[in-house]
Enzyme design. Structure first.
Site, PDB file in Angstrom:
ATOM      1  N   LYS A  29       0.839  -1.214   0.000  1.00  0.00           N
ATOM      2  CA  LYS A  29       0.000   0.000   0.000  1.00  0.00           C
ATOM      3  C   LYS A  29       0.868   1.257   0.000  1.00  0.00           C
ATOM      4  CE  LYS A  29      -2.005  -1.022   3.929  1.00  0.00           C
ATOM      5  NZ  LYS A  29      -1.288  -2.275   4.274  1.00  0.00           N
TER       6      LYS A  29
ATOM      7  N   ARG B 132      11.855  -5.839   4.608  1.00  0.00           N
ATOM      8  CA  ARG B 132      11.632  -4.384   4.510  1.00  0.00           C
ATOM      9  C   ARG B 132      12.586  -3.587   5.413  1.00  0.00           C
ATOM     10  NH1 ARG B 132       5.831  -1.876   5.492  1.00  0.00           N
ATOM     11  NH2 ARG B 132       6.006  -3.005   7.450  1.00  0.00           N
TER      12      ARG B 132
ATOM     13  N   ARG C 158      11.241  -1.744  10.974  1.00  0.00           N
ATOM     14  CA  ARG C 158      10.144  -1.351  11.865  1.00  0.00           C
ATOM     15  C   ARG C 158      10.024  -2.354  13.015  1.00  0.00           C
ATOM     16  NH1 ARG C 158       5.023   0.160   8.106  1.00  0.00           N
ATOM     17  NH2 ARG C 158       4.014  -1.114   9.696  1.00  0.00           N
TER      18      ARG C 158
ATOM     19  N   ARG D  51      -9.714   0.962   9.187  1.00  0.00           N
ATOM     20  CA  ARG D  51      -9.222  -0.388   9.493  1.00  0.00           C
ATOM     21  C   ARG D  51     -10.258  -1.222  10.227  1.00  0.00           C
ATOM     22  NH1 ARG D  51      -3.429   0.617   9.063  1.00  0.00           N
ATOM     23  NH2 ARG D  51      -2.378  -1.343   9.457  1.00  0.00           N
TER      24      ARG D  51
ATOM     25  N   ARG E 138      -0.510  -8.739  13.513  1.00  0.00           N
ATOM     26  CA  ARG E 138      -1.054  -7.798  12.515  1.00  0.00           C
ATOM     27  C   ARG E 138      -1.901  -8.536  11.469  1.00  0.00           C
ATOM     28  NH1 ARG E 138       4.308  -5.412  10.573  1.00  0.00           N
ATOM     29  NH2 ARG E 138       3.091  -4.225   9.067  1.00  0.00           N
TER      30      ARG E 138
HETATM   31  P1  AP5 Z   1       4.826  -1.610   1.839  1.00  0.00           P
HETATM   32  O1  AP5 Z   1       4.524  -0.760   0.669  1.00  0.00           O
HETATM   33  O2  AP5 Z   1       5.580  -1.025   2.971  1.00  0.00           O
HETATM   34  O3  AP5 Z   1       3.480  -2.345   2.338  1.00  0.00           O
HETATM   35  P2  AP5 Z   1       2.271  -1.799   3.189  1.00  0.00           P
HETATM   36  O4  AP5 Z   1       1.040  -2.421   2.631  1.00  0.00           O
HETATM   37  O5  AP5 Z   1       2.313  -0.309   3.292  1.00  0.00           O
HETATM   38  O6  AP5 Z   1       2.595  -2.501   4.579  1.00  0.00           O
HETATM   39  P3  AP5 Z   1       2.532  -1.908   6.050  1.00  0.00           P
HETATM   40  O7  AP5 Z   1       3.334  -2.871   6.900  1.00  0.00           O
HETATM   41  O8  AP5 Z   1       2.902  -0.492   6.095  1.00  0.00           O
HETATM   42  O9  AP5 Z   1       1.018  -2.087   6.361  1.00  0.00           O
HETATM   43  P4  AP5 Z   1       0.326  -1.979   7.700  1.00  0.00           P
HETATM   44  O10 AP5 Z   1      -1.064  -1.742   7.280  1.00  0.00           O
HETATM   45  O11 AP5 Z   1       0.542  -3.142   8.592  1.00  0.00           O
HETATM   46  O12 AP5 Z   1       1.095  -0.797   8.469  1.00  0.00           O
HETATM   47  P5  AP5 Z   1       0.700   0.676   8.838  1.00  0.00           P
HETATM   48  O13 AP5 Z   1       1.918   1.489   8.806  1.00  0.00           O
HETATM   49  O14 AP5 Z   1      -0.493   1.119   8.092  1.00  0.00           O
HETATM   50  O15 AP5 Z   1       5.617  -2.900   1.287  1.00  0.00           O
HETATM   51  C1  AP5 Z   1       6.092  -3.878   2.177  1.00  0.00           C
HETATM   52  C2  AP5 Z   1       7.458  -4.375   1.684  1.00  0.00           C
HETATM   53  O16 AP5 Z   1       7.287  -5.052   0.433  1.00  0.00           O
HETATM   54  C3  AP5 Z   1       8.460  -3.245   1.427  1.00  0.00           C
HETATM   55  O17 AP5 Z   1       9.744  -3.713   1.760  1.00  0.00           O
HETATM   56  C4  AP5 Z   1       8.352  -3.000  -0.091  1.00  0.00           C
HETATM   57  O18 AP5 Z   1       9.572  -2.503  -0.602  1.00  0.00           O
HETATM   58  C5  AP5 Z   1       8.033  -4.389  -0.601  1.00  0.00           C
HETATM   59  N1  AP5 Z   1       7.167  -4.402  -1.786  1.00  0.00           N
HETATM   60  C6  AP5 Z   1       6.119  -3.552  -2.037  1.00  0.00           C
HETATM   61  N2  AP5 Z   1       5.549  -3.898  -3.207  1.00  0.00           N
HETATM   62  C7  AP5 Z   1       6.227  -4.983  -3.677  1.00  0.00           C
HETATM   63  C8  AP5 Z   1       6.100  -5.805  -4.853  1.00  0.00           C
HETATM   64  N3  AP5 Z   1       5.144  -5.575  -5.767  1.00  0.00           N
HETATM   65  N4  AP5 Z   1       6.959  -6.836  -5.001  1.00  0.00           N
HETATM   66  C9  AP5 Z   1       7.931  -7.084  -4.085  1.00  0.00           C
HETATM   67  N5  AP5 Z   1       8.113  -6.342  -2.969  1.00  0.00           N
HETATM   68  C10 AP5 Z   1       7.263  -5.301  -2.777  1.00  0.00           C
HETATM   69  O19 AP5 Z   1       0.231   0.500  10.374  1.00  0.00           O
HETATM   70  C11 AP5 Z   1       1.174   0.152  11.371  1.00  0.00           C
HETATM   71  C12 AP5 Z   1       0.478   0.148  12.735  1.00  0.00           C
HETATM   72  O20 AP5 Z   1      -0.028   1.462  13.040  1.00  0.00           O
HETATM   73  C13 AP5 Z   1      -0.744  -0.768  12.848  1.00  0.00           C
HETATM   74  O21 AP5 Z   1      -0.397  -2.116  13.121  1.00  0.00           O
HETATM   75  C14 AP5 Z   1      -1.499  -0.099  14.011  1.00  0.00           C
HETATM   76  O22 AP5 Z   1      -0.884  -0.399  15.235  1.00  0.00           O
HETATM   77  C15 AP5 Z   1      -1.280   1.387  13.711  1.00  0.00           C
HETATM   78  N6  AP5 Z   1      -2.326   1.940  12.838  1.00  0.00           N
HETATM   79  C16 AP5 Z   1      -2.166   2.450  11.585  1.00  0.00           C
HETATM   80  N7  AP5 Z   1      -3.330   2.866  11.084  1.00  0.00           N
HETATM   81  C17 AP5 Z   1      -4.267   2.618  12.037  1.00  0.00           C
HETATM   82  C18 AP5 Z   1      -5.668   2.796  12.090  1.00  0.00           C
HETATM   83  N8  AP5 Z   1      -6.359   3.307  11.060  1.00  0.00           N
HETATM   84  N9  AP5 Z   1      -6.305   2.429  13.235  1.00  0.00           N
HETATM   85  C19 AP5 Z   1      -5.639   1.905  14.281  1.00  0.00           C
HETATM   86  N10 AP5 Z   1      -4.310   1.680  14.282  1.00  0.00           N
HETATM   87  C20 AP5 Z   1      -3.630   2.037  13.160  1.00  0.00           C
HETATM   88 MG    MG Z   2       2.563   1.059   4.833  1.00  0.00          MG
END
Ligand code: AP5
Ligand code: MG
Length: 223
Positions: free
Chosen positions: A14, A123, A156, A89, A167
């Site tokens: 994402k 990552r 991270r 979410r 997660r």
């Molecule tokens: P990346 O692009 O980083 O993936 P992502 O979908 O953004 O993954 P996240 O881990 O950021 O998602 P998340 O939803 O768990 O975390 P968030 O920060 O929102 O890609 C991942 C890896 O793959 C990278 O190394 C990239 O280079 C690689 N890659 C990408 N595309 C690729 C491809 N096509 N092929 C190969 N490799 C590829 O949330 C973190 C925490 O914050 C949550 O757990 C929660 O505690 C809190 N939080 C955030 N939002 C909320 C909310 N709305 N409500 C409550 N808590 C929240």
């Molecule tokens: Mg992300």
């Protein structure tokens, strides 16, 4: 089509795709995860309250996230559109968003769990500009350093295997039900998010009705 939501499990890509699409559409990329991590780094009251939840892989309580997001959406750059990454979410957040702003489409990222775990374990990210790298698929030019600003890359804390497991479970239980919610509302646009980042970018652009994706510039997750 400028009020978009990216929905998908952890590691689905994402953030990588949101940086590219938001740049090409000229709208802000609003990642609640990035906003929360910035609050943790700045040791604000929100960051201190959120830190333990994030490390453990649990959702941060809705009231904290909603207040933060509402504030961010009131900034002038979000008036002509926004790309929400990681919000909503759960159903309560989706209903709250409906009270704040209409949305035009929800692009959902479909990736098998095995691939998610592989992507998360490789990552690395820049703590300064939030650019994301992957040792297997998108390595930095100089080992361990951000291409943009040379900062030492970090992993991270919630990419530890135990937190990743939580997660994925939280996603299945609380976030995946939103797929049906948005399908019923006629807003859901599912994409196959396997393959290279460029291949996925083309599918994202087609689903969003946006222009052709920009070149392979590194995805910086601008706030
Ligand atoms: P990346 O692009 O980083 O993936 P992502 O979908 O953004 O993954 P996240 O881990 O950021 O998602 P998340 O939803 O768990 O975390 P968030 O920060 O929102 O890609 C991942 C890896 O793959 C990278 O190394 C990239 O280079 C690689 N890659 C990408 N595309 C690729 C491809 N096509 N092929 C190969 N490799 C590829 O949330 C973190 C925490 O914050 C949550 O757990 C929660 O505690 C809190 N939080 C955030 N939002 C909320 C909310 N709305 N409500 C409550 N808590 C929240
Ligand atoms: Mg992300």
């Amino acid at each position: 089509m400028n009020r978009l939501v990216f929905l998908g499990p952890p590691g689905a890509g994402k953030g990588t795709q949101a940086g590219r699409l938001a740049r090409s559409l000229g709208i802000p990329h609003l990642s609640t995860g990035d906003l929360l991590r910035a609050a943790v780094a700045a040791r604000t009251p929100l960051g201190l309250a959120a830190d333990g939840h994030i490390r453990a892989g649990r959702l941060v309580p809705d009231d904290l996230v909603l207040r933060m997001l509402e504030e961010r959406l009131r900034e002038p750059d979000a008036r002509s559109g926004f790309l929400l990454d990681g919000f909503p979410r759960n159903l309560a957040q989706a209903e709250a968003l409906e009270r704040i702003s209409p949305i035009d489409a929800v692009i959902s990222f479909d990736v098998p769990s095995k691939v998610l775990v592989e992507r998360l374990s490789g990552r690395w990210m820049c703590p300064k500009c939030q650019a994301t790298y992957n040792l297997a698929s998108q390595p930095p030019k100089a080992a361990g350093r951000c291409d943009r600003d040379g900062t030492a890359l970090v992993q991270r804390p919630d990419d530890r295997p135990e937190a990743v497991e939580t997660r994925l479970q939280v996603y299945a239980e609380q976030t995946a039900p939103l797929l049906d919610h948005y399908r019923r509302a006629g807003l859901l646009r599912p994409i196959d998010a396997t393959g290279t980042p460029d291949e996925v970018a083309r599918r994202v652009a087609a689903a969003s009705g946006g222009p052709a994706p920009p070149g392979p510039e590194r995805s910086a997750q601008s706030l």
